[in-house]
Design a protein around this motif. Sequence first.
Motif, PDB file in Angstrom:
ATOM      1  N   ALA B   9       0.864  -1.181   0.000  1.00 49.37           N
ATOM      2  CA  ALA B   9       0.000   0.000   0.000  1.00 49.37           C
ATOM      3  C   ALA B   9       0.899   1.229   0.000  1.00 49.37           C
ATOM      4  CB  ALA B   9      -0.884  -0.006   1.234  1.00 49.37           C
ATOM      5  N   LEU B  10       0.912   1.960  -1.113  1.00 50.82           N
ATOM      6  CA  LEU B  10       1.751   3.144  -1.176  1.00 50.82           C
ATOM      7  C   LEU B  10       1.069   4.330  -0.504  1.00 50.82           C
ATOM      8  CD1 LEU B  10       3.183   2.986  -4.806  1.00 50.82           C
ATOM      9  CD2 LEU B  10       3.782   1.679  -2.807  1.00 50.82           C
ATOM     10  N   SER B  11      -0.242   4.187  -0.304  1.00 47.28           N
ATOM     11  CA  SER B  11      -0.942   5.236   0.424  1.00 47.28           C
ATOM     12  C   SER B  11      -2.200   4.643   1.027  1.00 47.28           C
ATOM     13  CB  SER B  11      -1.308   6.391  -0.507  1.00 47.28           C
ATOM     14  OG  SER B  11      -2.405   6.024  -1.301  1.00 47.28           O
ATOM     15  N   SER B  12      -2.788   5.378   1.967  1.00 47.51           N
ATOM     16  CA  SER B  12      -3.932   4.819   2.679  1.00 47.51           C
ATOM     17  C   SER B  12      -5.170   4.723   1.790  1.00 47.51           C
ATOM     18  CB  SER B  12      -4.247   5.670   3.907  1.00 47.51           C
ATOM     19  OG  SER B  12      -4.537   6.982   3.494  1.00 47.51           O
TER      20      SER B  12
END
Lengths: 212, 455
Positions: B9-12
């Motif tokens: 997951a590179l971001s939420s």
Amino acid sequence: MINRTSIINQPDKISFFDDVYKLQKKYQDSLISGRSNMNFIWLGEHQLCYTIGRGSNMSNLLFSADEQDVFKIDRGGEVTCHMPGQLVTYLVLDLSNFKKDLNWYLRRLEKIIIKTLRSFNIDCSTKDGFTGVWIGERKIASIGIGCKRWVTIHGFSINVNCKLENFNKIVPCGIEGCQMVNMSDYSKNIDIKEVKKIVKNIIHEEFKFNFV
Amino acid sequence: MTHEIFMPALSSTMTEGKIVEWLKNPGDKVERGESVLVVESDKADMDVESFQDGYLAAVLMPAGSTAPVGETIGLIVENQDEIASIQEQNKDKKTEVSSDGQLELPNKKPEITEEKQKEVPKINEQEVEIKREKVLATSNEIQFNASTINNSSRLIASPRAKKLASTMGVDLAKVHGSGPHGRIQADDVLKANGQPVSIPWIGEGSSPATIGSFSVQAERKSKTLGNSFGKPGETVQFNTLQKAVNKNMESSLNVPCFRVGYSINTDKLDSFYKKVKQNGVTMTALLVKAVAKTLKKHPQVNSSFSENGISYPENINIAVAVAMEDGGLITPVLKEPCNTDLFELSREWKDLVKRSRAKQLEPDEYSTGTFTLSNLGMFGVDRFDAILPPGTGAILAIASSKPTVVANNDGSISVKKIMQVNLTADHRVIYGADGASFLKDLSSLIENEPETLVA
């Protein structure tokens, strides 16, 4: 321990892309390996060159790669072009000290660009799904970053008063028909040194840095 | 030993990522910390590193393809001689994946039915019956979606859904896809198979947020399965696991325990959970993280009794009770949750549960807990009290989060989701005030700043 100390480097001379790339890599590697805890920010201009991301589509390059300097680098996004008159900002940051979220980071970079342009009374905005900063349908600033173990590399470029014809040799950001625009089209007699100063201050504000 | 590489997951807010490039080829040696592939989301590239010294054995998703966060995209093995067998096992998978990660079902269908037929004779009669009941139960639920079954008869399913379908013998053509454009997700397959959406049915606590659907699932389960290990009139011998649990429970009789309870408002936790759920975050991981963070501030509650005095463990390791379907329970341990981000923690938890049901846990993975959680929230339980496992100082019993009429300090009345928790502790090392102030801080963390549980 939260560390928000950053080295800032803002040469006045025009720099070769390759030299600065090596410099960024050096700071990124030492942050990753823990040899140093210094973030690194670079503000400056490049000699004319083209860069493409690792996932870029080569067909967006409308010339043969040996005619010009083309660098394949570790960032997201498609092909872009750097040249004198365009302010390039690189941020080598350990996001563990901020937020481990690349979407957050990209939106933060957009915010920095928008705040900079607004301080020159240039009205601009972001476009959903098209990272970067736009004035209507025309693009004024481009973003492309890489990240390894949450340490970022590369950053953004703002067209201040550069020769936009250079973009004609590529499909900028892989968007067909994408038109580029300069800050000088909206704000007469603009000086890139002024822009540089403001970008630096806004970065300081947004990331709460101590510059050394 | 095989280690999976997951889509990170590179971001939420990221739900899927694109694989830009594999920097290593199958068979290549990889070192811990070395970049194995590049994943892109928006204008950002992320180097994905190996957490392991070993060899890249298989690339399950080729460059250019898109995979949901948490999906297994590659496999790393520790020894060179394991490569061949892994490649053999995964030969089909790799060729099946088309560049956009979708799958053509018609070619695959005969194979699925074959596998299903092969499976059946292995299972004992009782289970076959259950399976039939499940099929009956689900046939009412099956919905046909025009976008899933269209004229081209092309079905779209995530790789994980496809894998699950083939192992469970679920016919993808009859599954209603809830993803974009009717794409069949892993959860859809699990639902179609009549299983609760998350893997375990005790311990996977989903107490807040999804209590509605979970209580339904739990009810259905008890109707079909019933929890009896023998027939009326019979006496059935304890299995090994049940014997072990008995021994542990009896040893608690020598421990002077006390209990202290707290009511926690979960409104904020619920809405945060809804946001991160799509990135594979489980409620158990959230609760474990909250407890671990609070324990860090209250080392006394993490301590235990020993002959030489109060023993303070070097780490905070949270054990979570998981009931086994064939009797007994096991407590897989999430080690050092404070040092692991929420997404990774959720993945670790799913993996632990999967392996505990398959009875593949190493002793180190179920016996190193320093504090235990027991969650019965998914059954709608409003409160219960847990028995202290030997060697630890405290256990927290978590009940369901329920809408409750609350009198506020200013005299007004409102309805809030309230979850009761109940701490059982060894009074020789943990005193009432220790337990109470631990619960006060846990409650404050969950009520006020659940979003800090991410990191």
